[in-house]
Write a protein that holds these residues in place. Structure first.
Motif, short mmCIF file in Angstrom:
data_model
loop_
_atom_site.label_atom_id
_atom_site.label_comp_id
_atom_site.label_asym_id
_atom_site.label_seq_id
_atom_site.Cartn_x
_atom_site.Cartn_y
_atom_site.Cartn_z
N LEU A 46 0.84 -1.20 0.00
CA LEU A 46 0.00 0.00 0.00
C LEU A 46 0.87 1.25 0.00
O LEU A 46 0.60 2.22 -0.71
N ARG A 47 1.93 1.19 0.80
CA ARG A 47 2.83 2.35 0.88
C ARG A 47 3.56 2.55 -0.45
O ARG A 47 3.78 3.67 -0.89
N GLN A 48 3.93 1.42 -1.09
CA GLN A 48 4.65 1.50 -2.36
C GLN A 48 3.81 2.18 -3.44
O GLN A 48 4.34 2.85 -4.30
N TYR A 49 2.50 1.95 -3.37
CA TYR A 49 1.65 2.47 -4.44
C TYR A 49 0.75 3.59 -3.96
O TYR A 49 -0.33 3.80 -4.51
N CYS A 50 1.20 4.32 -2.98
CA CYS A 50 0.46 5.49 -2.52
C CYS A 50 0.23 6.43 -3.70
O CYS A 50 1.16 6.73 -4.45
N PRO A 51 -1.01 6.87 -3.89
CA PRO A 51 -1.33 7.67 -5.06
C PRO A 51 -1.24 9.18 -4.85
O PRO A 51 -1.64 9.95 -5.73
N CYS A 52 -0.72 9.64 -3.74
CA CYS A 52 -0.78 11.07 -3.45
C CYS A 52 0.21 11.88 -4.30
O CYS A 52 1.13 11.34 -4.90
N ALA A 53 0.03 13.18 -4.31
CA ALA A 53 0.82 14.07 -5.16
C ALA A 53 2.28 14.09 -4.75
O ALA A 53 3.17 14.42 -5.54
N GLU A 54 2.54 13.74 -3.50
CA GLU A 54 3.90 13.70 -3.01
C GLU A 54 4.64 12.47 -3.55
O GLU A 54 5.86 12.48 -3.72
N CYS A 55 3.89 11.42 -3.81
CA CYS A 55 4.48 10.15 -4.22
C CYS A 55 4.46 9.95 -5.73
O CYS A 55 5.26 9.20 -6.27
N VAL A 56 3.54 10.62 -6.39
CA VAL A 56 3.43 10.49 -7.84
C VAL A 56 3.42 11.89 -8.45
O VAL A 56 2.62 12.74 -8.06
N MET A 94 4.75 7.75 8.96
CA MET A 94 3.86 8.89 9.21
C MET A 94 3.35 9.55 7.93
O MET A 94 2.87 10.68 7.94
N HIS A 95 3.45 8.85 6.85
CA HIS A 95 2.90 9.35 5.60
C HIS A 95 1.41 9.03 5.58
O HIS A 95 1.01 7.91 5.88
N ARG A 96 0.60 10.04 5.27
CA ARG A 96 -0.84 9.79 5.36
C ARG A 96 -1.67 10.59 4.37
O ARG A 96 -2.85 10.82 4.56
N THR A 97 -1.02 11.05 3.31
CA THR A 97 -1.75 11.92 2.39
C THR A 97 -2.42 11.16 1.23
O THR A 97 -3.17 11.74 0.47
N GLY A 98 -2.14 9.88 1.12
CA GLY A 98 -2.71 9.13 0.01
C GLY A 98 -4.16 8.74 0.25
O GLY A 98 -4.52 8.28 1.32
ZN LIG Z 1 1.92 9.36 -0.83
#
Ligand SMILES: [Zn+2]
Length: 122
Positions: A46-56, A94-98
């Protein structure tokens, strides 16, 4: 109703998660779907494929990190619903924006192997 109407397949409705449960070690989220499917999804996936703007990167769709660098010990600390269409995870880093909508969640869940049903009777 004509014959053709009766054999026309029902439009598949996107499955929604009916139950989400965090394992005791917080490394796995078990998801039960409205179509009865069950998945054990690793927190790491789930963490690997976080869709948030910070990750993608929004403009390129490119992931900003190497998914293999996500810790194998990644945990989910908290699961929170977003309306009735998605959920958010608070991860061990503590990443939680996705925001994981059902469609994405199911796509990720389908990457996992469905656990064999236990042979012992319930
Ligand atoms: Zn993310």
């Amino acid at each position: 109703m004509s014959f053709w109407d009766s054999i026309k397949p029902a439009k598949p409705k996107a499955a929604t998660a009916t139950s989400l449960e965090l394992s005791a070690d917080q490394k796995t989220v078990s998801i039960v779907w409205s179509d009865q499917a069950t998945h054990m999804v690793p927190a790491r996936l789930l963490r690997q494929y976080c869709p948030c703007a910070e990750c993608v990167e929004e403009w390129s769709g490119k992931r900003t990190y190497d998914v293999e660098q996500i810790s194998v010990d990644m945990k989910v600390i908290e699961i929170a619903p977003v309306g009735n269409y998605a959920i958010t995870f608070t991860f061990g880093d503590m990443h939680r924006t996705g925001i994981f909508n059902w469609e994405l969640l199911r796509e990720l869940a389908d990457k996992t192997v469905t656990p064999p049903s236990p042979s012992t009777p319930a």
